[in-house]
Scaffold this motif. Structure first.
Motif, PDB file in Angstrom:
ATOM      1  N   THR A  36       1.987  10.741  -2.812  1.00 21.57           N
ATOM      2  CA  THR A  36       1.128  11.067  -1.671  1.00 21.57           C
ATOM      3  C   THR A  36       0.971   9.838  -0.792  1.00 21.57           C
ATOM      4  O   THR A  36       0.871   8.720  -1.274  1.00 21.57           O
ATOM      5  CB  THR A  36      -0.252  11.568  -2.130  1.00 21.57           C
ATOM      6  OG1 THR A  36      -1.080  11.662  -0.992  1.00 21.57           O
ATOM      7  CG2 THR A  36      -0.900  10.640  -3.157  1.00 21.57           C
ATOM      8  N   LEU A  37       1.009  10.074   0.470  1.00 21.74           N
ATOM      9  CA  LEU A  37       0.906   8.951   1.408  1.00 21.74           C
ATOM     10  C   LEU A  37      -0.384   9.035   2.202  1.00 21.74           C
ATOM     11  O   LEU A  37      -0.567   8.330   3.167  1.00 21.74           O
ATOM     12  CB  LEU A  37       2.101   8.967   2.368  1.00 21.74           C
ATOM     13  CG  LEU A  37       3.440   8.553   1.791  1.00 21.74           C
ATOM     14  CD1 LEU A  37       4.551   8.965   2.724  1.00 21.74           C
ATOM     15  CD2 LEU A  37       3.496   7.063   1.559  1.00 21.74           C
ATOM     16  N   GLN A  38      -1.285   9.924   1.745  1.00 17.64           N
ATOM     17  CA  GLN A  38      -2.409  10.240   2.614  1.00 17.64           C
ATOM     18  C   GLN A  38      -3.296   9.057   2.943  1.00 17.64           C
ATOM     19  O   GLN A  38      -3.825   8.988   4.045  1.00 17.64           O
ATOM     20  CB  GLN A  38      -3.247  11.377   2.032  1.00 17.64           C
ATOM     21  CG  GLN A  38      -3.898  11.062   0.706  1.00 17.64           C
ATOM     22  CD  GLN A  38      -4.491  12.316   0.104  1.00 17.64           C
ATOM     23  OE1 GLN A  38      -3.783  13.163  -0.396  1.00 17.64           O
ATOM     24  NE2 GLN A  38      -5.799  12.438   0.168  1.00 17.64           N
ATOM     25  N   SER A  39      -3.470   8.127   1.997  1.00 17.15           N
ATOM     26  CA  SER A  39      -4.333   6.993   2.341  1.00 17.15           C
ATOM     27  C   SER A  39      -3.530   5.768   2.743  1.00 17.15           C
ATOM     28  O   SER A  39      -4.070   4.716   3.010  1.00 17.15           O
ATOM     29  CB  SER A  39      -5.236   6.645   1.162  1.00 17.15           C
ATOM     30  OG  SER A  39      -4.435   6.275   0.066  1.00 17.15           O
ATOM     31  N   ALA A  40      -2.230   5.906   2.733  1.00 17.51           N
ATOM     32  CA  ALA A  40      -1.395   4.748   3.050  1.00 17.51           C
ATOM     33  C   ALA A  40      -1.456   4.398   4.528  1.00 17.51           C
ATOM     34  O   ALA A  40      -1.433   3.235   4.900  1.00 17.51           O
ATOM     35  CB  ALA A  40       0.042   5.008   2.659  1.00 17.51           C
ATOM     36  N   THR A  41      -1.500   5.391   5.333  1.00 20.54           N
ATOM     37  CA  THR A  41      -1.479   5.113   6.762  1.00 20.54           C
ATOM     38  C   THR A  41      -2.875   5.114   7.351  1.00 20.54           C
ATOM     39  O   THR A  41      -3.158   4.404   8.301  1.00 20.54           O
ATOM     40  CB  THR A  41      -0.647   6.161   7.507  1.00 20.54           C
ATOM     41  OG1 THR A  41      -1.188   7.433   7.212  1.00 20.54           O
ATOM     42  CG2 THR A  41       0.797   6.097   7.092  1.00 20.54           C
ATOM     43  N   GLY A  42      -3.739   5.909   6.794  1.00 26.32           N
ATOM     44  CA  GLY A  42      -5.063   6.057   7.354  1.00 26.32           C
ATOM     45  C   GLY A  42      -4.995   6.856   8.632  1.00 26.32           C
ATOM     46  O   GLY A  42      -3.894   7.187   9.092  1.00 26.32           O
ATOM     47  N   PRO A  43      -6.137   7.199   9.198  1.00 28.90           N
ATOM     48  CA  PRO A  43      -6.109   7.935  10.453  1.00 28.90           C
ATOM     49  C   PRO A  43      -5.329   7.153  11.505  1.00 28.90           C
ATOM     50  O   PRO A  43      -5.371   5.927  11.527  1.00 28.90           O
ATOM     51  CB  PRO A  43      -7.584   8.049  10.837  1.00 28.90           C
ATOM     52  CG  PRO A  43      -8.328   7.805   9.574  1.00 28.90           C
ATOM     53  CD  PRO A  43      -7.485   6.906   8.754  1.00 28.90           C
ATOM     54  N   SER A  64       0.829  -1.203   0.000  1.00 30.42           N
ATOM     55  CA  SER A  64       0.000   0.000   0.000  1.00 30.42           C
ATOM     56  C   SER A  64       0.868   1.260   0.000  1.00 30.42           C
ATOM     57  O   SER A  64       0.644   2.190  -0.785  1.00 30.42           O
ATOM     58  CB  SER A  64      -0.904  -0.025   1.225  1.00 30.42           C
ATOM     59  OG  SER A  64      -1.522   1.208   1.412  1.00 30.42           O
ATOM     60  N   THR A 111      -4.430  15.121   6.532  1.00 24.28           N
ATOM     61  CA  THR A 111      -5.313  13.988   6.223  1.00 24.28           C
ATOM     62  C   THR A 111      -5.334  12.925   7.317  1.00 24.28           C
ATOM     63  O   THR A 111      -6.358  12.302   7.564  1.00 24.28           O
ATOM     64  CB  THR A 111      -4.882  13.310   4.917  1.00 24.28           C
ATOM     65  OG1 THR A 111      -3.515  12.893   5.050  1.00 24.28           O
ATOM     66  CG2 THR A 111      -5.015  14.251   3.735  1.00 24.28           C
TER      67      THR A 111
END
Lengths: 261, 287
Positions: free
Chosen positions: B2-9, A129, A195
């Motif tokens: 972009t890594l914004q969805s890689a880690t998640g909150p 991911s 984010t």
């Protein structure tokens, strides 16, 4: 333990709290009475010239060195007494390259995952991911040695995020990179704050990496000279810009573009 | 990128680690050390060349000069190459243990060591895991050597090959712990040559690896006393007896005692609150 307000107004323990920290190498004092705290979900810049004490401070925060005077807490966990709890909340990108060049990207990341107790299947899923997000999926099984400097740094950032830490420390993460790579990395890290609500502590000597909305801590010769929002620091110095404020505070004649002396 | 969805909150973090997570960590460290070893085939070959040279050349040359009388654990006269084989197993462990410490100095200089030391697992667990990884690699080298020696006529009983395993493990732990302790005292890679000259060679030569202790006593009582104070002496004897299906209890106890001493020292030395590392500017960064 200090509590601070996060971006959403909630009262949370400080992401990082440093209080009364001193450190010396033999007779040479390199940090003197360092105290500050950084709020959760904020981008905080530690600004200082080479030799200011940034890396020593990072070594103390990560407990590579022991804090003999003062205390350091990460989300309320004392680094000296609750080392494991503090360190598992921390992602770190060191100034020096720390990838094992003889191992593949996957092996490097998988090793890091195991050092945080993350099993193979979960690690592989997270690695894929993360690599997809940084457009490096095709380099999964390439040796780290074959990567460019910018690519290595991106892998190191991905590695620091692998265990999903709420606080990310980056020590001169853009040193030695071209302008494009620098901008990409900085933009990416800033986005993480917005984010994902990650707190970022960004050490640099490059003034152009500081933005108006940042919290800035100016470190010089082992002392904190200023600590606050950029506009507050600029105003308190009677300066017109952070560059001028930094020049005035650190006593250097001038700081050219890029911030390097 | 972009890594914004890689880690998640950022998720809530549980306290502590489970036994399974400790095993995952141990496995990760063992795997990395194994991969590094496989990636450095020349290291494997060179680790075998040294003892094989001693076995093929030195032992053949001295066979007629150095007679070995019947001493335990041997039940009959043995050829000189048979006598020195346990010592050569010890030599592999000794050099490998020191090489492991060399790699720790190198890792520290290059920064790789930091990735290990900032793991949230307890420091002692990380160091013991690293030791286990180093010892595992050493033991593989020893068995490869014993396999080649078998074709050269060194044929201990087959049970010896099994019984020697715990002896190799304990001796390896002792020597790797010593290497780790020494690595904490070495600031730069260049200083490692001193370790070769002042630690490895004296330990090897002042031991029963090449000649029996009774012969040393006859020729030099002082050297005999030095041999008795040398931890490597007991590692060699432990291996020698185990290879012939026996236990040298005295050596066993001393090897365990030295292991505890060296390992304890290494853990203290690598603990930033008690050790030497935090007092030195040796993690490769700027001030």
């Amino acid at each position: 333990m200090q509590h601070v307000k996060a971006n959403n107004g909630a009262s949370l323990p400080a992401a990082l709290e440093v209080s009364g920290v001193n450190h010396s190498y033999g007779q040479k004092q390199v940090l003197s009475d360092i105290s500050f705290s950084i709020a959760p979900q904020r981008f905080t810049v530690l600004l200082g010239l080479n030799g200011a004490g940034k890396t020593t401070l990072f070594s103390l925060i990560t407990r590579l060195y022991s804090t003999r005077h003062g205390a350091i807490r990460i989300f309320g966990h004392d680094v000296g007494r609750e080392t494991g709890e503090a360190l598992r909340r921390l992602g770190i990108v060191f100034q020096a390259r720390t990838l094992d060049l003889d191992l593949s990207v996957y092996q490097n990341l998988s090793y890091h995952a195991s050092l945080h107790g993350i099993g193979r299947r979960e690690a592989l899923s997270r690695i894929k991911s993360l690599l997809a997000q940084i457009d490096m999926s095709d380099r999964l099984y390439d040796k780290a040695r074959s990567l460019s400097g910018g690519q290595m740094r991106r892998i190191e950032i991905a590695r620091a995020l692998l265990h999903r830490p709420p606080l990310l420390l980056l020590d001169e993460a853009t040193v030695g990179l071209d302008i494009r790579s620098r901008a990409e990395i900085l933009t990416t890290i800033r986005k993480l704050v917005v984010t994902d609500g990650i707190s970022v502590f960004w050490a640099t000597h490059l003034i152009d990496e500081v933005e108006e909305s940042d919290h800035v801590i100016i470190l010089d010769k082992g002392r904190v000279l200023a600590d606050g929002r950029v506009d507050e620091v600029v105003r308190s110095c009677g300066a017109s810009s952070i560059r001028e404020a930094f020049t005035t505070l650190s006593g250097v004649a001038s700081v050219p573009a890029g911030g390097e002396r | 990128m972009t890594l914004q969805s890689a880690t998640g909150p950022v998720p809530a973090i549980e306290r502590g680690f489970s036994a399974r997570q400790y095993l995952v960590c141990l496995k990760g460290i063992l795997t990395r050390e194994g991969l590094r070893f496989l990636n450095q085939r020349e290291r494997f070959i060179s680790s075998l060349v040294r003892p094989l040279l001693w076995l093929f050349v030195f032992a053949a040359g001295f066979r007629q000069v150095l007679g070995v009388s019947i001493i335990p654990p041997y039940k009959t006269y043995v050829l000189y190459e048979v006598y020195i084989t346990p010592g050569l197993c010890g030599m592999i462990l000794l050099f490998s243990g020191m090489q492991s410490s060399l790699s720790m100095v190198y890792d520290r200089e290059m920064g790789n060591m930091r990735t290990l030391l900032v793991s949230p697992f307890p420091r002692w667990f990380l160091l013991v895991s690293k030791l286990l990884a180093g010892v595992s690699v050493s033991i593989m080298q020893v068995y490869a050597f014993l396999a080649i020696a078998w074709f050269w006529g060194v044929k201990p009983p087959w049970t010896g090959y099994v019984l020697v395993l715990p002896a190799l493990f304990l001796s390896g732990m002792m020597l790797c712990s010593l290497g780790m302790l020494l690595s904490s005292m070495i600031k730069q890679l260049e200083n490692f040559a001193g370790i070769m000259n002042f630690v490895i060679f004296p330990m090897y030569f002042a031991s029963p690896a090449l000649y029996p202790l009774w012969r040393i006593q006859e020729s030099s009582p002082l050297l005999h006393k030095i041999c008795l104070a040398n931890p490597f002496t007991y590692a060699v004897e432990l291996i020698r007896f185990a290879l012939y299906g026996q236990v040298d209890w005295g050596s066993l106890m001393l090897v365990v005692a030295f292991t505890i001493l060296f390992l304890g020292g290494a853990i203290l030395a690598y603990d930033p609150s008690t050790g030497l590392l935090g007092r030195k500017q040796d993690t490769g960064g700027n001030a």
